[in-house]
Design an enzyme around this catalytic site. Structure first.
Site, PDB file in Angstrom:
ATOM      1  N   ASP A  31       0.976  -1.262   0.100  1.00 49.17           N
ATOM      2  CA  ASP A  31      -0.036  -0.128   0.065  1.00 49.17           C
ATOM      3  C   ASP A  31       0.887   1.115  -0.090  1.00 49.17           C
ATOM      4  OD1 ASP A  31      -2.451   1.662   0.028  1.00 49.17           O
ATOM      5  OD2 ASP A  31      -2.727   1.448   2.134  1.00 49.17           O
ATOM      6  N   HIS A  48       2.689   3.618  -8.673  1.00 48.41           N
ATOM      7  CA  HIS A  48       2.562   2.512  -9.293  1.00 48.41           C
ATOM      8  C   HIS A  48       3.926   1.772  -9.936  1.00 48.41           C
ATOM      9  CE1 HIS A  48      -1.395   2.465  -7.610  1.00 48.41           C
ATOM     10  NE2 HIS A  48      -1.946   2.827  -8.512  1.00 48.41           N
ATOM     11  N   LEU A 142      11.652 -19.882  -4.913  1.00 50.18           N
ATOM     12  CA  LEU A 142      10.693 -19.028  -4.544  1.00 50.18           C
ATOM     13  C   LEU A 142       9.508 -19.482  -5.462  1.00 50.18           C
ATOM     14  CD1 LEU A 142       9.859 -16.602  -2.337  1.00 50.18           C
ATOM     15  CD2 LEU A 142      10.026 -15.326  -4.482  1.00 50.18           C
TER      16      LEU A 142
HETATM   17  C1  FPP Z   1      -1.845   0.171  -3.517  1.00 45.30           C
HETATM   18  O1  FPP Z   1      -1.407   1.606  -3.493  1.00 45.30           O
HETATM   19  C2  FPP Z   1      -1.302  -0.300  -4.680  1.00 45.30           C
HETATM   20  C3  FPP Z   1      -1.942  -1.015  -5.577  1.00 45.30           C
HETATM   21  C4  FPP Z   1      -3.307  -0.988  -5.564  1.00 45.30           C
HETATM   22  C5  FPP Z   1      -1.356  -1.717  -6.529  1.00 45.30           C
HETATM   23  C6  FPP Z   1      -0.048  -2.504  -6.610  1.00 45.30           C
HETATM   24  C7  FPP Z   1       0.790  -2.621  -7.728  1.00 45.30           C
HETATM   25  C8  FPP Z   1       1.825  -2.333  -7.724  1.00 45.30           C
HETATM   26  C9  FPP Z   1       2.904  -2.578  -6.381  1.00 45.30           C
HETATM   27  C10 FPP Z   1       2.428  -2.402  -8.925  1.00 45.30           C
HETATM   28  C11 FPP Z   1       3.043  -3.497  -9.410  1.00 45.30           C
HETATM   29  C12 FPP Z   1       2.447  -4.886  -9.650  1.00 45.30           C
HETATM   30  C13 FPP Z   1       2.582  -5.811 -10.273  1.00 45.30           C
HETATM   31  C14 FPP Z   1       1.609  -6.897 -10.116  1.00 45.30           C
HETATM   32  C15 FPP Z   1       3.582  -5.905 -11.370  1.00 45.30           C
HETATM   33  P1  FPP Z   1      -2.258   2.950  -3.386  1.00 45.30           P
HETATM   34  O2  FPP Z   1      -2.657   3.342  -4.895  1.00 45.30           O
HETATM   35  O3  FPP Z   1      -3.725   2.272  -2.692  1.00 45.30           O
HETATM   36  O4  FPP Z   1      -1.739   3.871  -2.596  1.00 45.30           O
HETATM   37  P2  FPP Z   1      -2.375   5.011  -1.699  1.00 45.30           P
HETATM   38  O5  FPP Z   1      -3.318   4.105  -0.422  1.00 45.30           O
HETATM   39  O6  FPP Z   1      -1.512   5.670  -1.050  1.00 45.30           O
HETATM   40  O7  FPP Z   1      -3.359   5.679  -2.586  1.00 45.30           O
END
Ligand code: FPP
Length: 253
Positions: A31, A48, A142
């Site tokens: 997150d 992201h 893994l």
């Molecule tokens: C949460 O941060 C994150 C996500 C919803 C997406 C996770 C994706 C990645 C880490 C990119 C890589 C993924 C793959 C599968 C290659 P948020 O957007 O909710 O953050 P915030 O709460 O600060 O708004």
């Protein structure tokens, strides 16, 4: 003259960890990509993309430290509610990331699995994931589980549906439906439950992630946003885990 042959120090030992007590299965709620981006004056998708770079580091760090299974929350069944541009950007990112990383994952004998309702994903992304799972299915390092279009409640619902069909066909009776039977119909029944659940960016909730499987997981929350989460932060989480006593509901003296 007899020489003492010293075993080379493992990465876990070098990191100050007990190699015998590395959690077999680590799950991560990644997150804080959006908050990280805002703090940098960038758009959410940049967060992201930086999160993807972090994920790559953490996959190889976890493998090196002796973790056997790593499960990350890549896209939840609730994430479809985000603005269309962000959803599209995440689908594009996952497709590009899978294409860019698959050969290195194979070289490192990492097994890739994708957990979630894959049939609801764009066809090209679904194909890419299926291809990655097929090409890495016999690997023994893994196991890297990507939870995509995943919801913990949906996973239990899907398991119950499978059991209901078996019941309807007369293959089982209601008394056969116990905890073991439900667990056996989840998305990855052969994988042990997570020992450690890490959540970055400080929120104290499960957000519908691995609801059944985390019943006895140790939870570690760090304020660090996912794009800033490093190998050192992973080591700190593992060290914290090693200081805990797991009880599984029993009394431990
Ligand atoms: C949460 O941060 C994150 C996500 C919803 C997406 C996770 C994706 C990645 C880490 C990119 C890589 C993924 C793959 C599968 C290659 P948020 O957007 O909710 O953050 P915030 O709460 O600060 O708004």
């Amino acid at each position: 003259m007899s020489a003492t042959v010293k075993r080379p120090c493992t990465a876990a030992e070098q990191a100050g960890l007990d190699p015998e007590r590395i959690p077999a299965h680590v799950a991560i709620i990644m997150d804080g990509n959006g908050r990280w981006a805002r703090a940098q004056g960038k758009d959410r998708l940049s967060g992201h993309w930086q999160g993807y770079r972090t994920l790559k580091n953490i996959v190889y760090a976890a493998d090196e430290l002796g973790v056997r299974y790593l499960t990350v929350y890549g896209f939840s069944s609730e994430n479809w509610r985000r603005p269309q541009e962000e959803v599209g950007g995440l689908m594009h990112l996952m497709l590009q990331a899978m294409r860019a990383e698959i050969e290195e994952l194979i070289q490192n004998r990492v097994r890739v699995r994708v957990l979630g309702r894959l049939h609801e994903l764009p066809p090209d992304l679904r194909r890419e994931f299926e291809e990655a799972m097929r090409r890495t299915q016999n690997f023994d390092r893994l196991t890297f589980n990507l939870a995509i279009n995943y919801g913990g409640r949906a996973e239990v619902v899907d398991a119950v549906r499978l059991l209901a069909r078996k019941l309807q066909r007369g293959e089982i009776t209601p008394n056969d439906i116990d905890e073991a039977a439900v667990a056996a119909h989840l998305y990855a029944p052969d994988i042990p439950d997570p020992d450690l659940l890490i959540r970055t960016a400080g929120e104290l909730r499960l957000s519908n992630f691995l609801l059944w499987e985390t019943a006895y997981s140790e939870i570690y929350v760090t304020p660090v946003c996912w794009p800033d989460f490093s190998r050192q932060h992973l080591i700190a989480a593992l060290a914290d885990y090693q200081r805990r006593t797991r009880k599984f509901g029993a009394v431990v003296e």
